[in-house]
Design an enzyme around this catalytic site. Structure first.
Site, mmCIF file in Angstrom:
data_model
loop_
_atom_site.group_PDB
_atom_site.id
_atom_site.type_symbol
_atom_site.label_atom_id
_atom_site.label_comp_id
_atom_site.label_asym_id
_atom_site.label_seq_id
_atom_site.Cartn_x
_atom_site.Cartn_y
_atom_site.Cartn_z
ATOM 1 N N GLU A 1 52.529 54.717 28.196
ATOM 2 C CA GLU A 1 52.358 53.971 29.444
ATOM 3 C C GLU A 1 51.337 52.839 29.341
ATOM 4 O O GLU A 1 50.280 52.878 29.999
ATOM 5 C CB GLU A 1 51.964 54.922 30.582
ATOM 6 N N GLU B 1 58.190 62.271 29.791
ATOM 7 C CA GLU B 1 57.414 62.961 30.835
ATOM 8 C C GLU B 1 58.213 63.005 32.124
ATOM 9 O O GLU B 1 58.778 61.990 32.550
ATOM 10 C CB GLU B 1 56.099 62.228 31.154
HETATM 11 C C1 FCB Z 1 51.379 59.935 33.535
HETATM 12 C C2 FCB Z 1 50.458 60.149 32.357
HETATM 13 C C3 FCB Z 1 50.102 61.582 32.110
HETATM 14 C C4 FCB Z 1 49.900 62.356 33.396
HETATM 15 C C5 FCB Z 1 51.051 62.149 34.331
HETATM 16 C C6 FCB Z 1 50.952 62.905 35.613
HETATM 17 O O1 FCB Z 1 51.169 58.670 34.050
HETATM 18 O O2 FCB Z 1 51.039 59.633 31.189
HETATM 19 O O3 FCB Z 1 48.956 61.615 31.288
HETATM 20 O O4 FCB Z 1 48.709 62.013 33.960
HETATM 21 O O5 FCB Z 1 51.189 60.778 34.610
#
Ligand code: FCB
Length: 479
Positions: free
Chosen positions: A178, A383
């Site tokens: 990110e 994620e």
């Molecule tokens: C993302 C991050 C991760 C975590 C999630 C909830 O933005 O990559 O580290 O904090 O959100």
């Protein structure tokens, strides 16, 4: 050839079968779980500094101890094996491997990741290593941080060290996690480390993160065996306009450029979008983009990592929204350079403990769009998950039906996207463990496994058992 879409199927009872080789995993990040902040030569990262600055992180929480994974890694890998995970996405702490961000590596730091990956491989779990999940060595920030080109050069050297040390074990690499957050929350709104609030610095940081990515891909490819996979993880925002009015559609275009195309343009297509240059012209002429940078950034990738939690809803400023989005903390400074005429709105629907709207259609739409825009690029959900106010009941059980519903709905969206032709290869649940949720400290629990922080005890939540069954069978039960 049987395509993934043909392999996957839905039954009349609502169960959905995923493609045979679909990768089921879970994800974490170094600063959020490791602790041992001053052990074995590790020096402070920007997150150590930020967390120690009063008022930055809720409750004054820091990652000093976190889940103590640095000491409990063996137990954590055993937990993953118990949950039947096929892959584990973790990040390497740059300040543990190369404390000042330059010069030789610290053997003890590398050894930690060697032991971890050996144990994963021993248990049949594929290690997926992210080089950078936000813990920049503080000394590099003191020298200017991501707004400076030299940081990208240092990152390439660090990537080479990591690839030399782990390239025989780790077959899947992700350069950055990110970079939008690193650039725009770190240097724009200041709700992430290092907490600067300068829109031009944020744009410069975005470019140098892009450059860091390209240089790191080259470094890893040069040092690892053929077949090693390289990728980047982006939190592609699924941006929706509030209405079909032209001004709202244009607000969505502007945010899409600043959130997504500022990275996908150079990384995947070799050019920054023209509209981004035009929108940000009042702030900068982008002369920090040097000759040859775009070629360096534009490296072939084996897949794109996608992080998705919630959609983003925008309009032209109408007085009702805010300049911020996605619950990314409160700051008087916008993370969106040159977008003062854009308002952000709470999308409809229920919310998680983060205040993020639950909307799996955003994930479906996002995957379909990516497949249309980049038809030959496989996708992996690196994620997805949700925070809820979990607690252990008197019998020591943690029941989290809302998380099960969230993950089930999002997996159904992934399944539908595959059935409609998207090449999605895997899903990583965020997160394996409850952990340090950045500016929210330990107040937000994203884990499949509950962590009792005072004792470090791990308790798999009901969702962990549920997810283990999905991972074991490759079948998503009906609602
Ligand atoms: C993302 C991050 C991760 C975590 C999630 C909830 O933005 O990559 O580290 O904090 O959100």
């Amino acid at each position: 050839m049987v395509t993934a879409a043909q392999q996957s199927g839905s039954a009349i009872d609502g169960t959905r079968t995923f493609p045979k080789n679909f990768l089921w995993g879970s994800a974490t990040a170094s600063y959020q779980i490791e602790g041992a902040a001053a052990e074995d030569g590790r020096t402070p990262s920007i997150w150590d500094t930020y967390a120690r600055t009063p008022g930055r992180v809720r409750n004054g929480d820091t990652g000093d101890i976190a889940t103590d994974h640095y000491h409990r890694w063996r137990e954590d890998v055993a937990l993953m094996a118990e949950l039947g995970l096929g892959a584990y996405r973790f990040s390497l702490a740059w300040p543990r491997i190369q404390p000042t961000g330059r010069g030789p590596a610290v053997q003890k730091g590398l050894d930690f990741y060697r032991r971890l990956t050996d144990e994963l491989l021993e248990k049949g779990i594929q290690p997926v290593a992210t080089l950078y999940h936000w813990d920049l060595p503080q000394e590099l920030e003191d020298a200017g941080g991501w707004p400076e080109r030299a940081t990208a050069e240092r990152f390439a050297e660090y990537a080479a060290i990591a690839a030399d040390a782990l390239g025989d074990r780790v077959k899947t690499w992700t350069t950055l996690n990110e970079p939008w957050c690193s650039a725009f929350l770190g240097y724009g709104s200041g709700v992430h480390a290092p907490g600067r609030t300068d829109p031009v610095a944020a744009l410069r940081a975005a470019h140098h993160l892009n450059l860091a990515h390209g240089l790191a891909v080259q470094a890893v490819r040069d040092r690892t065996p053929a077949g090693t996979q390289c990728s980047v993880t982006l939190n592609i925002h699924h941006v929706r306009p509030l209405t079909t009015r032209e001004a709202d559609v244009d607000a969505a275009r502007r945010i899409d450029a600043l959130a997504n195309r500022v990275f996908t343009g150079p990384m995947l297509q070799g050019a920054y979008p023209e509209d981004l240059f035009k929108d940000t012209a009042p702030l900068t002429d982008w002369s920090f983009v040097a000759d040859g940078d775009l070629e360096r950034i534009h490296q072939p990738l084996d897949f794109l990592g996608v992080n998705y939690y919630t959609p983003t809803l925008v309009s032209e400023t109408d007085g009702s929204g805010t300049h911020n989005s996605d619950g990314h903390g409160n700051s008087p400074h916008s993370p969106w350079p040159a977008a003062d005429k854009v308002s952000f709105h709470q999308p409809p629907g229920t919310t998680t403990a983060m205040g993020w709207a639950v909307d799996a259609t955003g994930l479906y739409d996002l995957l379909r769009r990516l497949s249309q825009d980049f038809p030959r690029l496989p996708l992996v959900i690196t994620e997805n998950g949700a925070a809820f106010d979990d607690y252990a009941d008197p019998e020591g059980r943690v029941n989290d039906p809302a998380r099960i519903a969230y993950v089930r709905d999002h997996l159904a969206a992934v399944h539908r996207a595959i059935a409609d032709g998207s090449d999605v290869r895997g899903y990583f649940l965020w997160s394996l463990l409850d952990n340090f949720e950045w500016a929210h400290g330990y107040s937000k629990r994203f884990g499949a496994v509950y962590v009792d922080y005072p004792t470090g005890t791990r308790i798999p939540k009901a969702s962990a058992r549920w997810y283990a069954e999905v991972a074991r069978t490759g079948v998503l039960p009906g609602a």
